[in-house]
Each structure stands twice: as C-alpha cells, then as structure tokens.
Design a protein around this motif. Structure first.
Motif, short mmCIF file in Angstrom:
data_model
loop_
_atom_site.label_atom_id
_atom_site.label_comp_id
_atom_site.label_asym_id
_atom_site.label_seq_id
_atom_site.Cartn_x
_atom_site.Cartn_y
_atom_site.Cartn_z
N LYS A 26 -9.51 27.12 26.65
CA LYS A 26 -10.91 27.15 26.09
C LYS A 26 -10.12 28.55 25.55
N HIS B 138 -15.74 15.06 20.80
CA HIS B 138 -16.56 15.38 20.08
C HIS B 138 -18.21 15.04 20.99
N ALA C 58 -19.01 16.71 24.04
CA ALA C 58 -18.76 17.83 24.01
C ALA C 58 -21.12 18.06 23.85
N ARG C 59 -21.15 17.15 22.60
CA ARG C 59 -22.56 17.22 22.51
C ARG C 59 -23.31 16.54 23.60
N THR D 59 -10.76 19.88 21.11
CA THR D 59 -11.92 21.06 21.32
C THR D 59 -11.90 21.72 21.73
N ASN D 60 -12.70 22.45 22.47
CA ASN D 60 -12.37 23.95 22.69
C ASN D 60 -13.86 24.00 23.40
N ASN D 61 -14.31 22.93 24.02
CA ASN D 61 -15.35 22.94 25.46
C ASN D 61 -14.46 22.80 26.21
N THR D 62 -15.06 23.53 26.90
CA THR D 62 -13.93 23.27 28.55
C THR D 62 -15.22 22.31 29.68
#
Length: 169
Positions: A27, A162, A165-166, A48-51
């Motif tokens: 992140k 992605h 992530a959602r 993505t930067n969503n850990t």
C-alpha cells in the motif's frame, strides 16, 4: 520419502514469509506513484493499492500451494508440487530480483524476502529431485505444468484485483 514429506511444507511456509513482506509494504509503495524507467507489461499487485484485496489473492494462492503439498504427501504424487515450487523460484528471480527492481530502480515489496527465501526453495527443489529422481522429460513436464498453472492463476488474480477490492471494501 519421509524426509520429503517434512520438506514439502517449507514451500508454503516460505511463500507466506515472502508474501507477508509484499502485503505489509504494497500500500505504501503503490501510494508513492513510482515511475517505471523500463516499461513492463506487468504491474505489481494487479495495479491495486488495496491491501485487503491483495491479501485475498495471496490467500487463494496459499490454498493452492497447501493443496498441492497435501496431495503430494497423501498420495506420493509430487509432480504438481515440484512444478509449483519451480514456478515460485522463477517468480522470485524473474520478478522480484531482476525485472521489477530494474524497472523501478529501487526497492520493490517482496525483494528482500525473495533473496531470503530463494536459497531455501532451491535447496528444497534439489532435495526433492534427489528423492524423486525425475527424468529430464518429467522435469520439463512438471515445470511446464507448474508454470502454466501458477502464472495463469496470478494473471487471473491480477486481472480481477479491482473486483476483489470492491468485495472486501
């Protein structure tokens, strides 16, 4: 074969060590918006930067590595495990030691543990080869299957990062 049963579990363990560095550093590293000096068609962490999303992907991979290890230890069929271990070694060298550090010209998450886990993984592979005594044809077959399986899986995970992530927020 008994000594191999114990050593096979080092593969998922070393995978966890390596991916924990990636999860902990991804992140912050992605937030920096770093420039690639050498453009690559791959993007770290599925862009993505969503850990949490990245962690779900790592967990899915871990389940696959543990399943291959269990399959080998229960049935004595170590071909898939052998191929996946080799794919992991190639991943460590190709992406974390060569391509990504050269492309970004600085530290890339996973780089430190790539160096730390590379040598034990190679040792395990050498030990497995001594015990399994695979022929050159068998090695090529299992490594090809492991590479297709592992890199195909990572490609699918990165493509769907992605959506993950959602799902996880």
């Amino acid at each position: 074969m008994n000594e191999l049963r114990w050593f096979t579990w080092l593969f998922p363990l070393l995978f966890i060590v390596h991916d924990m560095e990636e999860i902990m550093r991804a992140k912050q590293w992605c937030k920096k918006g770093l420039k690639q000096f050498i453009p690559l068609s791959i993007t770290p962490f599925g862009n993505t930067n969503n850990t949490a999303a990245f962690s779900v992907g790592v967990f899915e991979e871990l389940i696959l590595w543990v399943s291959a290890t269990l399959l080998g230890n229960i049935t004595g069929f170590y071909g898939l495990w052998y191929g996946l271990l080799t794919a992991n070694i190639i991943h460590l060298v190709l992406f974390h030691i060569i391509l990504l550090p050269l492309s970004y010209r600085q530290y890339v998450p996973g780089e430190v543990t790539a160096w730390l886990t590379l040598f034990p993984c190679c040792y395990i592979l050498i030990l497995a080869q001594k015990v399994l005594n695979y022929s050159v044809i068998e090695i090529v077959l299992w490594v090809t299957i492991g590479l297709v399986f592992a890199f195909g899986n990572v490609k699918i995970l990165h493509k769907n990062m992605h959506q993950l992530a959602r799902l996880v927020g």
